[in-house]
Design an enzyme around this catalytic site. Structure first.
Site, PDB file in Angstrom:
ATOM      1  CB  SER A  12      -0.923   0.009   1.222  1.00 37.87           C
ATOM      2  OG  SER A  12      -0.164  -0.024   2.423  1.00 37.87           O
ATOM      3  CG  HIS A  36       6.696  -0.495   4.852  1.00 32.44           C
ATOM      4  ND1 HIS A  36       6.434  -0.131   3.541  1.00 32.44           N
ATOM      5  CD2 HIS A  36       5.551  -1.106   5.302  1.00 32.44           C
ATOM      6  CE1 HIS A  36       5.196  -0.477   3.216  1.00 32.44           C
ATOM      7  NE2 HIS A  36       4.637  -1.069   4.275  1.00 32.44           N
TER       8      HIS A  36
END
Length: 343
Positions: free
Chosen positions: A167, A172
């Site tokens: 998203s 990350h």
């Protein structure tokens, strides 16, 4: 003279010893034309800082919290967590699998965190130096040790690339910890424990050494770790990262292991990006021994990249795979050779 079987050209099945599932391998299908869906290759360029990114330092996240001006890694509680701590217990009227075979329900506590690997918006794991990658590995270890004190299972994972479901493009990963064993972990734990009962050695340690001896599916290797396209791989360029000494979880990883892992992982991730000349999308995660223990489970990572033939053609599970059996075209041996060629 009768034709002899050749696994490089003839369809066959391969068994995944971690799950018991079979994969149909159809190498003859790599010659078929493609008129199905394609996707634009991922954008190889990204700024070092994106003012609209909710993971960059100093920016406001989607949940309304402002990130600190972090300079290395950054960990925070997921603003939209899938699992929550201290969920109320099931009420007397709730459906319980112990008394209902059709409508089972069980308690699910958990804790979810987001792990920013770097303050730089453009610095993916594949672009990191060994020292920078080592910082991320140490972060994985520290988070695992902290959360493992409270939760039965700690799932470290990364989703990279929009085509894989990420998203946000900022490099990350996430950690979802839970009071229960997820389905894949329960299956893998049972399989490895069964192997241990028979052989008195870890399945994946034995497997790693056999792969190193053969080398046909090895992508990168050093004295402590090996990355392979597993014999039973489903995704076209799927890889498995394995230690070459007994490590049951990240709690067993020492500084030497971390340094060696940074070497092998860096080689493999750079090969991914070089293969089609784009930042390679994938879903990845680490598995090992649950908090409650068990003989046999070994620390390892799965990498599942969806790209099939190029930067704009992805493998999408279709009807036969969803309704009958997993199937792949490119053999694992060919996939490993492709990755080794761009190391």
């Amino acid at each position: 003279m009768a034709e002899r079987f050749d696994s490089a050209t003839h369809p066959h099945r391969r068994r995944n010893p971690l799950t018991g599932e079979w994969v149909v391998v159809s190498p003859q299908r790599t010659k078929r034309p493609w008129q199905g869906q394609t996707d634009d290759g991922a954008d190889a360029s990204a700024p070092t800082f994106d003012p609209s990114c909710y993971l960059c330092p100093g920016n406001v996240r989607a949940g309304g919290v402002t990130n600190p001006d972090y300079t290395h890694t950054f960990v925070f509680e997921n603003d939209f967590a899938a699992l929550l701590p201290s969920v109320p217990g099931l009420a007397d009227g709730d459906v319980n699998p112990a008394v209902d075979d059709l409508f089972g329900m069980a308690h699910a506590d958990g804790e979810c965190r987001v792990l920013c690997f770097s303050p730089r918006h453009d610095l993916t794991l594949a672009k990191m130096s060994p020292a920078e990658l080592g910082v991320v590995i140490d972060l994985w270890r520290d988070q695992f040790e902290e959360l493992g004190e409270s939760w039965e299972w700690v799932q470290l994972f990364e989703t990279r690339g929009a085509i894989s479901g990420a998203s946000n493009p900022h490099p990350h990963g996430q950690i979802w910890s839970s009071n229960f064993l997820p389905n894949e972990i329960a299956t893998e734990t049972a399989a490895q424990s069964g192997y241990w009962s028979t052989h008195r050695s870890p399945m994946l340690l034995d497997y790693a050494e056999r792969e190193v001896a053969v080398r046909d599916r090895v992508v990168a290797v050093n004295e402590q770790w090996v990355a392979v396209v597993p014999y039973w791989a489903y995704w076209p360029y799927e890889t498995l990262v394995l230690p070459r000494r007994p490590l049951s979880s990240f709690a067993d990883v020492d500084d030497g292991d971390s340094e060696a892992l940074a070497d092998v992982l860096g080689q493999m991730l750079r090969a991914f990006d070089r293969l089609f000349g784009v930042p390679f999308p994938y879903c990845s995660g680490w598995h090992g021994t649950p908090r409650s223990g068990g003989d046999g489970p070994q620390l390892h990572a799965h990498y599942y990249p969806p790209l099939l033939r190029s930067a704009d053609i992805a493998k999408i599970p279709a009807s036969y795979e969803l309704l009958a059996n997993l199937q792949r075209d490119l053999t694992p041996e060919s996939a490993a050779a492709d990755l080794r060629a761009v190391l």
